[in-house]
Design a protein around this motif. Structure first.
Motif, PDB file in Angstrom:
ATOM      1  N   GLU A  58      13.560 -33.784  -6.282  1.00 28.56           N
ATOM      2  CA  GLU A  58      14.674 -34.609  -6.746  1.00 28.56           C
ATOM      3  C   GLU A  58      14.351 -35.340  -8.044  1.00 28.56           C
ATOM      4  N   ASP A  73       8.390 -43.572  -1.237  1.00 31.75           N
ATOM      5  CA  ASP A  73       9.390 -42.512  -1.060  1.00 31.75           C
ATOM      6  C   ASP A  73       9.478 -41.627  -2.296  1.00 31.75           C
ATOM      7  N   LYS A  92       7.301 -38.568  -2.503  1.00 31.95           N
ATOM      8  CA  LYS A  92       7.656 -37.418  -1.668  1.00 31.95           C
ATOM      9  C   LYS A  92       8.832 -36.621  -2.244  1.00 31.95           C
ATOM     10  N   LEU A  93       9.565 -37.216  -3.187  1.00 34.95           N
ATOM     11  CA  LEU A  93      10.781 -36.587  -3.718  1.00 34.95           C
ATOM     12  C   LEU A  93      10.499 -35.869  -5.037  1.00 34.95           C
TER      13      LEU A  93
END
Length: 404
Positions: free
Chosen positions: A100, A93, A96-97
């Protein structure tokens, strides 16, 4: 037997065969490290074009933006993981961030994690997935940061009150304060603490579900700007902070002294950011004085006496800012310094720094951040030293082969 051996060796001694080639060492040549490769010139665009000409740049302000870029992954990942329930994130995950966590799109997140082994760690969980989290060392540092936040709670409440007092209707959407909280040192959980201060704040939920933070009581003691306080200490300094020159014809033949007096009469008095300046005609001189004062006070409330332009524009409706903010700030180079690129530039409050580029007043949270950067830099310096030693070994080996 001897003749057979001789006949087998004969082709190797035949003069028709060319001499064997010297031993090649090309396979030993490694790739040139990226930091030694010549950099390609960046295409000219607002994304790369500097907002300030090279001749007018102030190095210590520019270096602060370079530091921000260098540690963007560290700061954003620390903030993002701190908000997770277990302060961990699956590595799949994390890749993909990129927005952020603050790393470029298309890059591997593991590369950035490996830069800070003292602060971030990855491990394989019982579900056979690799997870990203804090090291025990960083966990201890975060406890220290939390204690600083708790000690500075009253100061942060005052900053929020002053922002509300400057705003047009004495109300600001809660989401705006939350999104820009880091520049003011406001903690992540400040929304949960608003109920502790019913004499200062009121939380209103509008029909569309938007939460608005409103000011309950006006405090005259807080309605004093940083410029007004400075004026009491150093009147001459404040008089030179801004210039609103008077346009006049050359045929008047004014001397330099007369021009200065005329400009001073036009500049003073300034308009307080805590006044109802938003009611003024938008294109009047007084309205520009008001907006300049708003930005000066806004920057004085930030921890580092600086902010990116999108931090300021976020509050354009609350502070009655116009599209001419960039041109307005350029007209006041004695007080504001603009750094960065035309696409994303920052505003520095020069009064907040000494001649060496150091903050005159340093918040405890900034002291903590500097310590965090030092721990991150320690590991980077070790890696750089290892790279340099490796390069020296390779170059020495090459020279030895050439000598042989």
């Amino acid at each position: 037997m001897a003749s057979r051996l001789f006949s087998l060796a004969k082709p190797f001694l035949n003069p028709k065969f060319p001499n064997p080639r010297p031993f090649s060492t090309s396979f030993l040549i490694t790739k040139t490290p990226k930091k030694h490769k010549p950099k390609r010139p960046k295409p000219d665009s607002p994304r790369t074009r500097s907002v300030t000409p090279d001749s007018n740049k102030i190095p210590h302000f520019e270096s602060l933006l370079a530091r921000d870029a260098k540690y963007r992954f560290l700061i954003k990942t620390k903030e993002f993981l701190s908000k997770q329930p277990e302060q961990i994130l699956r590595l799949d995950d994390a890749g993909k961030l990129y927005r952020e966590l603050g790393f470029p799109r298309g890059r591997k997140v593991t590369k950035f994690i490996s830069r800070y082994p003292l602060l971030f760690t990855s491990y394989r969980h019982s579900d056979n997935k690799i997870w990203l989290g804090f090291t025990d060392f960083l966990d201890q540092l975060l406890l220290e940061e939390r204690s600083i936040m708790e000690a500075m709670e009253e100061d942060r409440v005052t900053r929020i009150r002053k922002l509300l007092m400057m705003s047009k209707n004495k109300r600001i959407p809660l989401s705006k304060i939350y999104h820009k909280r880091l520049i003011f040192g406001i903690p992540e959980d400040f929304r949960d603490k608003m109920g502790k201060y019913p004499d200062y704040f009121r939380l209103v939920v509008e029909d569309d579900g938007k939460q608005i933070l409103e000011l309950v009581n006006w405090d005259p003691s807080l309605a004093v700007s940083a410029l007004e306080k400075e004026f009491l200490v150093n009147e001459d300094k404040v008089k030179k902070a801004f210039k609103f020159p008077v346009k006049y014809g050359k045929d008047l033949g004014l001397e330099e002294n007369d021009v200065k007096k005329l400009n001073l009469l036009n500049t003073l008095p300034l308009v307080s950011p805590y006044s109802d300046g938003w009611k003024l005609d938008s294109w009047s001189l007084e309205a520009e004085k008001y907006r300049v004062g708003i930005i000066h006070e806004f920057l004085s409330l930030t921890l580092e006496k600086r902010a990116l332009i999108h931090h300021i524009v976020e509050f354009k409706e609350e502070f009655s800012l116009t599209r001419q903010t960039y041109e307005m700030l350029k007209r006041q180079p004695w007080t504001f310094y603009l750094a960065g690129t035309e696409m994303n530039w920052a505003v520095f409050l020069k009064d907040g720094y000494d001649e060496n580029g150091n903050l005159i007043e340093k918040d405890p949270l900034l002291v903590f951040n500097e310590k965090l950067y030092k721990f991150a830099q320690m590991q980077e310096e070790e890696e750089e030293e290892e790279e340099e030693e490796e390069e020296e070994e390779i170059s020495g080996f090459r020279e030895k082969l050439r000598g042989d």
